[in-house]
Write an enzyme that holds these catalytic residues in place. Structure first.
Site, short mmCIF file in Angstrom:
data_model
loop_
_atom_site.label_atom_id
_atom_site.label_comp_id
_atom_site.label_asym_id
_atom_site.label_seq_id
_atom_site.Cartn_x
_atom_site.Cartn_y
_atom_site.Cartn_z
N TYR A 28 2.32 6.07 16.16
CA TYR A 28 1.07 5.48 15.53
C TYR A 28 -0.49 6.37 15.71
CZ TYR A 28 -2.15 1.31 16.10
OH TYR A 28 -2.87 0.25 15.55
N VAL A 68 0.77 -1.56 -0.35
CA VAL A 68 0.17 0.06 -0.28
C VAL A 68 0.63 1.63 0.21
CG1 VAL A 68 -1.76 -1.03 1.15
CG2 VAL A 68 -0.43 0.04 2.47
N LYS A 70 -3.17 7.63 12.72
CA LYS A 70 -3.92 6.92 13.12
C LYS A 70 -5.37 8.31 13.16
CE LYS A 70 -4.10 3.04 12.85
NZ LYS A 70 -4.33 1.72 11.91
N SER A 75 -8.22 2.90 16.07
CA SER A 75 -6.99 2.54 17.52
C SER A 75 -7.47 3.76 18.66
CB SER A 75 -5.71 2.33 17.79
OG SER A 75 -5.02 2.13 18.74
N ASN A 132 -7.71 -1.43 6.46
CA ASN A 132 -7.57 -2.21 7.71
C ASN A 132 -5.66 -2.52 7.80
OD1 ASN A 132 -7.81 -3.96 9.97
ND2 ASN A 132 -7.47 -5.79 8.72
N ILE A 158 -7.52 -5.45 21.54
CA ILE A 158 -8.77 -6.87 20.78
C ILE A 158 -7.50 -8.01 21.26
CG2 ILE A 158 -9.45 -7.59 18.89
CD1 ILE A 158 -11.03 -4.77 20.23
#
Length: 239
Positions: A150, A60, A154, A137, A85, A183
């Protein structure tokens, strides 16, 4: 039959999303980066259960390779459900973070979002129906020590999705973000033991990938036609 593309589709959360969308009657295209065999195995599993699925691989972060792969897909049918995702984390406290750690995380999550979503937008608009769902997230909402890169990547997806939702609303396309907490996946198991989960999460357990997939499945459905521009948390009451 609507065609759905799930980037990063062979991982824990991605695989659950692919299974859910296939169960809902979509033809699911399962994207992988290097581990095409994992995506192909999942596609075979879905087909064996009576669903429709295929696997493909591209990076990607490589805009040209991504466009070429998407053009091949679009030759068959427009993608009307896109689940962004794909993402990575490479954690370090900010004073010690290497430039390549910052850049790689931004490249996959944020630039990858653009490289995949932008070429699919006009074909989706022509159908006057679409769902763009991006997996974020809780770190993008609260911040997290050691994850400035991160959280930045996000968090930027939240703003981009809100803007894109306004551009596409009149064409019957919704754009939303799902922001999971802890998760139960292989990735989280390496970071959070049961005691940590009980301390951090009011519900005293990690979420299941299927619970995230159920939310994505709803947002991809006709029933969610009036929900757009939202960041929806699924985190057991963490915030």
């Amino acid at each position: 039959m609507k065609h759905a593309l799930v980037t990063g589709g062979s991982g824990g959360i991605g695989a659950a999303i692919c299974r859910r969308l296939a169960a809902d009657g979509c033809h699911v295209i399962i994207h992988a980066n290097r581990k095409l065999e994992h995506a192909a195995t999942l596609a075979e599993e879905i087909r064996a259960a009576g669903g429709s699925a295929a696997a493909l691989a591209f990076d990607v972060t490589d805009a040209a390779a991504t466009t070429a792969a998407l053009e091949t897909l679009l030759a068959d049918a427009p993608i009307q459900i896109l689940v962004n995702n794909a993402g990575i984390h490479d954690d370090a406290v900010f004073p010690g973070m290497r430039p390549e750690q910052w850049q790689r995380v931004i490249d996959v999550s944020l630039n990858g979002f653009f490289n995949v979503t932008q070429p699919l937008t006009m074909p989706m608009m022509r159908t006057r129906w679409g769902r763009i769902i991006t997996i974020s997230s809780v770190a993008a909402i609260t911040g997290n020590r050691g994850q400035a890169n991160y959280a930045a990547a996000k968090g930027a997806l939240h703003s981009a999705s809100k803007s894109l939702s306004q551009e596409l609303a009149s064409r019957g396309i919704t754009v939303n973000v799902v922001a999971p907490g802890i998760i139960d996946t292989t990735m989280s198991a390496d970071v959070f033991d049961a005691a940590a989960v009980a301390r951090i999460v009011p519900m005293k357990r990690a979420g299941r990938p299927e619970e995230v997939a159920d939310l994505v499945g709803f947002l991809a459905s006709e029933q969610a036609a009036y929900i757009s521009g939202q960041v929806i948390s699924i985190n057991g009451g963490m915030i």
